[in-house]
Design an enzyme around this catalytic site. Structure first.
Site, short mmCIF file in Angstrom:
data_model
loop_
_atom_site.label_atom_id
_atom_site.label_comp_id
_atom_site.label_asym_id
_atom_site.label_seq_id
_atom_site.Cartn_x
_atom_site.Cartn_y
_atom_site.Cartn_z
N LYS A 107 -16.99 -4.02 9.65
CA LYS A 107 -17.86 -5.08 10.17
C LYS A 107 -17.12 -6.40 10.44
O LYS A 107 -17.17 -6.94 11.52
CB LYS A 107 -19.03 -5.32 9.22
CG LYS A 107 -20.34 -5.51 9.96
CD LYS A 107 -21.52 -5.32 9.07
CE LYS A 107 -22.18 -6.65 8.79
NZ LYS A 107 -23.09 -6.55 7.65
N SER A 141 -2.93 -7.65 3.08
CA SER A 141 -3.30 -7.48 4.50
C SER A 141 -3.75 -8.82 5.08
O SER A 141 -3.45 -9.12 6.23
CB SER A 141 -4.44 -6.46 4.64
OG SER A 141 -4.02 -5.20 4.20
N ARG A 157 -1.78 -5.80 -8.11
CA ARG A 157 -0.69 -6.72 -7.82
C ARG A 157 -0.49 -7.72 -8.95
O ARG A 157 0.55 -7.82 -9.54
CB ARG A 157 -0.97 -7.51 -6.52
CG ARG A 157 -0.62 -6.74 -5.29
CD ARG A 157 -1.25 -7.32 -4.08
NE ARG A 157 -2.69 -7.18 -4.13
CZ ARG A 157 -3.48 -7.38 -3.12
NH1 ARG A 157 -3.00 -7.81 -1.99
NH2 ARG A 157 -4.78 -7.18 -3.24
N HIS A 175 0.84 -1.21 0.00
CA HIS A 175 0.00 0.00 0.00
C HIS A 175 0.88 1.25 0.00
O HIS A 175 0.62 2.21 -0.72
CB HIS A 175 -0.88 0.05 1.25
CG HIS A 175 -1.93 -1.01 1.34
ND1 HIS A 175 -2.14 -1.74 2.48
CD2 HIS A 175 -2.85 -1.44 0.45
CE1 HIS A 175 -3.15 -2.59 2.29
NE2 HIS A 175 -3.59 -2.42 1.06
P1 ADP Z 1 -9.82 -3.48 -0.54
O1 ADP Z 1 -10.22 -2.07 -0.75
O2 ADP Z 1 -10.14 -4.38 -1.74
O3 ADP Z 1 -10.18 -4.08 0.77
P2 ADP Z 1 -7.10 -3.12 0.37
O4 ADP Z 1 -7.44 -2.18 1.43
O5 ADP Z 1 -6.42 -4.39 0.81
O6 ADP Z 1 -8.24 -3.51 -0.63
O7 ADP Z 1 -6.16 -2.39 -0.67
C1 ADP Z 1 -6.48 -1.14 -1.26
C2 ADP Z 1 -5.86 -1.06 -2.65
O8 ADP Z 1 -4.47 -1.36 -2.61
C3 ADP Z 1 -6.44 -2.06 -3.65
O9 ADP Z 1 -6.47 -1.43 -4.92
C4 ADP Z 1 -5.48 -3.21 -3.64
O10 ADP Z 1 -5.49 -3.92 -4.87
C5 ADP Z 1 -4.18 -2.45 -3.48
N1 ADP Z 1 -3.12 -3.27 -2.88
C6 ADP Z 1 -3.16 -4.03 -1.77
N2 ADP Z 1 -1.98 -4.64 -1.53
C7 ADP Z 1 -1.16 -4.23 -2.55
C8 ADP Z 1 0.20 -4.53 -2.90
N3 ADP Z 1 0.94 -5.37 -2.18
N4 ADP Z 1 0.68 -3.95 -4.01
C9 ADP Z 1 -0.09 -3.12 -4.76
N5 ADP Z 1 -1.35 -2.80 -4.49
C10 ADP Z 1 -1.89 -3.36 -3.40
#
Ligand code: ADP
Length: 160
Positions: A41, A128, A90, A17
């Site tokens: 939730k 995550s 990713r 992130h």
């Molecule tokens: P969501 O909103 O689907 O619950 P997350 O909070 O886990 O997703 O991630 C927010 C954004 O960051 C999403 O676009 C996800 O694809 C991207 N993301 C998560 N982990 C990575 C990573 N390791 N590398 C690049 N982008 C990531």
């Protein structure tokens, strides 16, 4: 000055992130990283904990703000006068879900566009959910998350 919103669950924020955010902060005048409250939730950390950990992880990025929001992402973007949503990609496995989400958001509000960024290869596999799994099973998460997240979570889960 173009403002981009980086929405997500961030439960917790990872180095993947952060890499997307750092690149976004170089491209856009301002980036607001915003935790979706509807993801609380079935969450692991509370939204307030996630926001606090993000704040501690982005202190080196002066044009980044941290926030949380309720409801539709496009309505939140409009309330911040932002025309860009930032999302990370990713692998091909992310693509279908992200494309659907982006097209749904475009159908709801055509002025708000999604921009995708790809992380450095070394962060590509980090999620995550895998971090939560490693943590709950007593493994070392230090190479996958910002230092402040590691310190906070290892203190909370030291007895596991
Ligand atoms: P969501 O909103 O689907 O619950 P997350 O909070 O886990 O997703 O991630 C927010 C954004 O960051 C999403 O676009 C996800 O694809 C991207 N993301 C998560 N982990 C990575 C990573 N390791 N590398 C690049 N982008 C990531």
């Amino acid at each position: 000055m173009e403002t981009a919103i980086y929405p997500g669950s961030f439960d917790p924020i990872t180095n993947g992130h952060l890499d997307v955010l750092e690149t976004g902060a170089k491209i856009f005048g301002k980036v607001i990283i915003a935790v979706a409250r509807n993801s609380e939730k079935n969450g692991f950390l509370t939204v307030d904990q996630r926001v606090e950990l993000i704040k501690q992880s982005v202190q080196h990025l002066p044009n980044v703000e941290v926030d949380s929001f309720d409801g539709l992402t496009i309505n939140y973007a409009r309330s911040k006068n932002a025309r860009v949503l930032l999302r990370g990609l990713r692998a091909v496995s992310d693509f279908e879900y992200e494309m659907q989400l982006s097209q749904t958001n475009s159908a709801l509000c055509d002025e708000v566009k999604t921009v995708f960024l790809i992380t450095k290869p070394e962060y590509n596999f980090i999620s995550s959910s895998s971090i939560r799994e490693i943590l709950l099973n007593g493994g070392d998460i230090s190479m996958f998350v910002p230092e402040s997240v590691y310190k906070y979570l290892s203190k909370q889960y030291k007895n596991i």
